[in-house]
Design a protein around this motif. Sequence first.
Motif, PDB file in Angstrom:
ATOM      1  N   ASP A  33       7.969  -7.211   5.294  1.00 16.62           N
ATOM      2  CA  ASP A  33       7.885  -7.512   6.724  1.00 16.62           C
ATOM      3  C   ASP A  33       6.406  -7.543   7.079  1.00 16.62           C
ATOM      4  OD1 ASP A  33       8.509  -7.941   9.362  1.00 16.62           O
ATOM      5  OD2 ASP A  33      10.064  -6.401   9.435  1.00 16.62           O
ATOM      6  N   ALA A  34       6.082  -7.686   8.342  1.00 18.03           N
ATOM      7  CA  ALA A  34       4.682  -7.667   8.777  1.00 18.03           C
ATOM      8  C   ALA A  34       4.335  -6.261   9.260  1.00 18.03           C
ATOM      9  CB  ALA A  34       4.473  -8.678   9.892  1.00 18.03           C
ATOM     10  N   TYR A  35       3.486  -5.563   8.517  1.00 16.55           N
ATOM     11  CA  TYR A  35       3.125  -4.178   8.835  1.00 16.55           C
ATOM     12  C   TYR A  35       1.639  -4.069   9.173  1.00 16.55           C
ATOM     13  CZ  TYR A  35       7.599  -3.036   6.623  1.00 16.55           C
ATOM     14  OH  TYR A  35       8.931  -2.964   6.304  1.00 16.55           O
ATOM     15  N   ASP A  36       1.320  -3.217  10.151  1.00 17.11           N
ATOM     16  CA  ASP A  36      -0.080  -2.917  10.445  1.00 17.11           C
ATOM     17  C   ASP A  36      -0.665  -2.026   9.354  1.00 17.11           C
ATOM     18  OD1 ASP A  36      -0.096  -4.314  12.877  1.00 17.11           O
ATOM     19  OD2 ASP A  36       0.757  -2.594  13.928  1.00 17.11           O
ATOM     20  N   TYR A  37       0.152  -1.083   8.863  1.00 13.76           N
ATOM     21  CA  TYR A  37      -0.293  -0.152   7.826  1.00 13.76           C
ATOM     22  C   TYR A  37       0.769  -0.076   6.730  1.00 13.76           C
ATOM     23  CZ  TYR A  37      -2.999   1.579  11.860  1.00 13.76           C
ATOM     24  OH  TYR A  37      -3.800   1.689  12.968  1.00 13.76           O
ATOM     25  N   VAL A  38       0.321  -0.084   5.495  1.00 11.12           N
ATOM     26  CA  VAL A  38       1.180   0.257   4.368  1.00 11.12           C
ATOM     27  C   VAL A  38       0.614   1.542   3.776  1.00 11.12           C
ATOM     28  CG1 VAL A  38       1.929  -0.364   2.041  1.00 11.12           C
ATOM     29  CG2 VAL A  38       1.928  -2.089   3.848  1.00 11.12           C
ATOM     30  N   VAL A  39       1.395   2.615   3.847  1.00 13.83           N
ATOM     31  CA  VAL A  39       0.928   3.928   3.411  1.00 13.83           C
ATOM     32  C   VAL A  39       1.439   4.189   1.992  1.00 13.83           C
ATOM     33  CG1 VAL A  39       0.891   6.392   3.926  1.00 13.83           C
ATOM     34  CG2 VAL A  39       0.960   4.733   5.797  1.00 13.83           C
TER      35      VAL A  39
END
Length: 276
Positions: A33-39
């Motif tokens: 998906d479109a994520y601001d952060y991938v942790v």
Amino acid sequence: MVVENGFQIKSELYGTHTYRPSKVVRSVDEAADAYDYVVVCTKALPNQGDNSGIIANAVRKHTAIVLIQNGIGIEDPFVARYPDNPVVSVVAYIDASQPANGVIEHGSSSGLVVGAHPQANMVRLAQLWNQNGVKCLVTEKIQAFRWLKLAWNASFNPISVVSGGNDTQKMLEDEECRKLIRDVMVEVYRLGEAAVGEPLPVFMGVDGPDAYIGYTDRPGTTVYPSMLMDYRAKRPMEHAVILGRPIEIARSLGVPVPHMETIYALLLMVEKQNLK
């Protein structure tokens, strides 16, 4: 199990709770998906190969990759694979374990140190953590904090394994083992200061090896280091980023680290036998 029951969290600091994620998937592909952060909170195991590609399908042009991992040099494979994305380094102070699937046991430590990045709004993410009870500091000197955390990881972690499988209290109760832990910490402090070119920071009242040991030796505090847990579960250990890479840096800088080198050699042999 997590879909049905959530995560059962038993924390000395936060109490007992059930956390039910809004979405649970079996792979990154399902989560694409479109994520601001991938942790990224996986073990850093370059000795087992480069796993930076595992998040590829969740990374977009604007995504910040946030690495909450132990060790030195953990950012390198992600920077190489995602040169156009901000790669943010985070140091975690938390004593937690997963004794069973979906069950998390947490002690009293809870703190994050987040590296500032010009392309990522890390203040925003830090505020979210702070608002929810996790102490979070944003710093321009994240590598100095990585070396500070390494003083604990490079001593307590491997020594818990090569000493025969001991928790922090058992190690500190033994006079010779306590001295060895301190000797390793002294080496890491000297090496870290040579690597970053300045004294290591003070954090949570820890201003040197003796304070670090005192912090760990608090009454009622017993920690089972993550390397010991991995060893008992017959999983690969994070020795490459906690000892291997720092020793390479020490040799390049001409900083002697004989205790770290000895423990590393023993740990590799122990792991080889354990993974047979």
